[in-house]
Design a protein around this motif. Structure first.
Motif, PDB file in Angstrom:
ATOM      1  N   TRP A  49      30.425   9.357 -19.387  1.00  0.00           N
ATOM      2  CA  TRP A  49      30.508   8.529 -18.191  1.00  0.00           C
ATOM      3  C   TRP A  49      29.170   7.868 -17.922  1.00  0.00           C
ATOM      4  N   ASP A  50      29.210   6.626 -17.480  1.00  0.00           N
ATOM      5  CA  ASP A  50      28.007   5.883 -17.146  1.00  0.00           C
ATOM      6  C   ASP A  50      27.398   6.463 -15.866  1.00  0.00           C
ATOM      7  N   ALA A  51      26.205   7.017 -15.994  1.00  0.00           N
ATOM      8  CA  ALA A  51      25.563   7.689 -14.869  1.00  0.00           C
ATOM      9  C   ALA A  51      25.321   6.737 -13.699  1.00  0.00           C
ATOM     10  N   SER A  52      24.960   5.502 -13.975  1.00  0.00           N
ATOM     11  CA  SER A  52      24.703   4.536 -12.900  1.00  0.00           C
ATOM     12  C   SER A  52      25.967   4.252 -12.096  1.00  0.00           C
ATOM     13  N   SER A  53      27.080   4.116 -12.790  1.00  0.00           N
ATOM     14  CA  SER A  53      28.341   3.868 -12.085  1.00  0.00           C
ATOM     15  C   SER A  53      28.750   5.061 -11.239  1.00  0.00           C
ATOM     16  N   LEU A  54      28.596   6.258 -11.793  1.00  0.00           N
ATOM     17  CA  LEU A  54      28.919   7.463 -11.021  1.00  0.00           C
ATOM     18  C   LEU A  54      28.029   7.575  -9.787  1.00  0.00           C
ATOM     19  N   LEU A  55      26.726   7.377  -9.965  1.00  0.00           N
ATOM     20  CA  LEU A  55      25.804   7.482  -8.843  1.00  0.00           C
ATOM     21  C   LEU A  55      26.111   6.446  -7.769  1.00  0.00           C
ATOM     22  N   ARG A  56      26.410   5.236  -8.184  1.00  0.00           N
ATOM     23  CA  ARG A  56      26.735   4.169  -7.231  1.00  0.00           C
ATOM     24  C   ARG A  56      27.976   4.530  -6.415  1.00  0.00           C
ATOM     25  N   GLN A  57      29.016   5.019  -7.085  1.00  0.00           N
ATOM     26  CA  GLN A  57      30.251   5.375  -6.384  1.00  0.00           C
ATOM     27  C   GLN A  57      30.045   6.579  -5.467  1.00  0.00           C
ATOM     28  N   PHE A  58      29.240   7.551  -5.912  1.00  0.00           N
ATOM     29  CA  PHE A  58      28.921   8.687  -5.036  1.00  0.00           C
ATOM     30  C   PHE A  58      28.193   8.221  -3.789  1.00  0.00           C
ATOM     31  N   ALA A  59      27.204   7.353  -3.973  1.00  0.00           N
ATOM     32  CA  ALA A  59      26.403   6.884  -2.835  1.00  0.00           C
ATOM     33  C   ALA A  59      27.266   6.136  -1.828  1.00  0.00           C
ATOM     34  N   ILE A  60      28.194   5.347  -2.304  1.00  0.00           N
ATOM     35  CA  ILE A  60      29.084   4.614  -1.407  1.00  0.00           C
ATOM     36  C   ILE A  60      29.896   5.571  -0.551  1.00  0.00           C
ATOM     37  N   ARG A  61      30.330   6.675  -1.145  1.00  0.00           N
ATOM     38  CA  ARG A  61      31.200   7.612  -0.433  1.00  0.00           C
ATOM     39  C   ARG A  61      30.449   8.741   0.283  1.00  0.00           C
ATOM     40  N   LEU A  62      29.165   8.899   0.003  1.00  0.00           N
ATOM     41  CA  LEU A  62      28.421  10.028   0.545  1.00  0.00           C
ATOM     42  C   LEU A  62      28.392  10.044   2.060  1.00  0.00           C
ATOM     43  N   ASP A  63      28.300   8.904   2.684  1.00  0.00           N
ATOM     44  CA  ASP A  63      28.245   8.875   4.147  1.00  0.00           C
ATOM     45  C   ASP A  63      29.549   9.337   4.777  1.00  0.00           C
ATOM     46  N   ARG A  64      30.625   9.378   4.011  1.00  0.00           N
ATOM     47  CA  ARG A  64      31.909   9.848   4.521  1.00  0.00           C
ATOM     48  C   ARG A  64      32.236  11.251   4.035  1.00  0.00           C
ATOM     49  N   ALA A  65      31.282  11.900   3.372  1.00  0.00           N
ATOM     50  CA  ALA A  65      31.545  13.176   2.704  1.00  0.00           C
ATOM     51  C   ALA A  65      31.751  14.338   3.668  1.00  0.00           C
ATOM     52  N   GLY A  66      31.083  14.315   4.796  1.00  0.00           N
ATOM     53  CA  GLY A  66      31.235  15.401   5.754  1.00  0.00           C
ATOM     54  C   GLY A  66      30.886  16.750   5.182  1.00  0.00           C
ATOM     55  N   GLU A  67      31.820  17.679   5.252  1.00  0.00           N
ATOM     56  CA  GLU A  67      31.561  19.049   4.829  1.00  0.00           C
ATOM     57  C   GLU A  67      31.432  19.205   3.327  1.00  0.00           C
ATOM     58  N   TYR A  68      31.752  18.169   2.539  1.00  0.00           N
ATOM     59  CA  TYR A  68      31.668  18.266   1.080  1.00  0.00           C
ATOM     60  C   TYR A  68      30.366  17.699   0.522  1.00  0.00           C
ATOM     61  N   THR A  69      29.425  17.355   1.369  1.00  0.00           N
ATOM     62  CA  THR A  69      28.168  16.753   0.925  1.00  0.00           C
ATOM     63  C   THR A  69      27.469  17.615  -0.114  1.00  0.00           C
ATOM     64  N   ASP A  70      27.412  18.930   0.068  1.00  0.00           N
ATOM     65  CA  ASP A  70      26.744  19.808  -0.887  1.00  0.00           C
ATOM     66  C   ASP A  70      27.352  19.690  -2.290  1.00  0.00           C
ATOM     67  N   LEU A  71      28.660  19.626  -2.371  1.00  0.00           N
ATOM     68  CA  LEU A  71      29.327  19.503  -3.660  1.00  0.00           C
ATOM     69  C   LEU A  71      29.048  18.138  -4.272  1.00  0.00           C
ATOM     70  N   TYR A  72      29.110  17.083  -3.483  1.00  0.00           N
ATOM     71  CA  TYR A  72      28.832  15.743  -3.992  1.00  0.00           C
ATOM     72  C   TYR A  72      27.405  15.665  -4.529  1.00  0.00           C
ATOM     73  N   VAL A  73      26.460  16.183  -3.783  1.00  0.00           N
ATOM     74  CA  VAL A  73      25.060  16.097  -4.177  1.00  0.00           C
ATOM     75  C   VAL A  73      24.817  16.896  -5.442  1.00  0.00           C
ATOM     76  N   HIS A  74      25.443  18.065  -5.570  1.00  0.00           N
ATOM     77  CA  HIS A  74      25.248  18.875  -6.778  1.00  0.00           C
ATOM     78  C   HIS A  74      25.680  18.087  -8.004  1.00  0.00           C
TER      79      HIS A  74
END
Length: 75
Positions: free
Chosen positions: A50-75
């Motif tokens: 998987w393209d790391a840049s694409s994954l990081l970009r998509q994570f960043a877009i959704r991170l502000d809506r992550a709520g209680e799952y932020t720890d899992l997203y960040v890991h």
């Protein structure tokens, strides 16, 4: 606390679990658009890299809506 325990014991320092987690997120984020009928795709060893840049970009877009799952997203 349960989510942090899962991250600490199940994903960290385990290449197979980390790859399965990456495959899951690539699918969930829309980078793997193939339809899946089960979660077996997560453990596939012959998955594309998987393209790391694409994954990081998509994570960043959704991170502000992550709520209680932020720890899992960040890991």
């Amino acid at each position: 606390m349960l989510l942090r325990d899962f991250i600490a014991r199940s994903i960290t320092d385990n290449d197979d679990f980390e790859a399965a987690n990456l495959n899951y997120w690539a699918h969930w984020l829309g980078l793997d658009s193939r339809p899946q009928t089960s979660d077996d795709f997560m453990a596939e060893q012959e998955r594309p890299a998987w393209d790391a840049s694409s994954l990081l970009r998509q994570f960043a877009i959704r991170l502000d809506r992550a709520g209680e799952y932020t720890d899992l997203y960040v890991h």
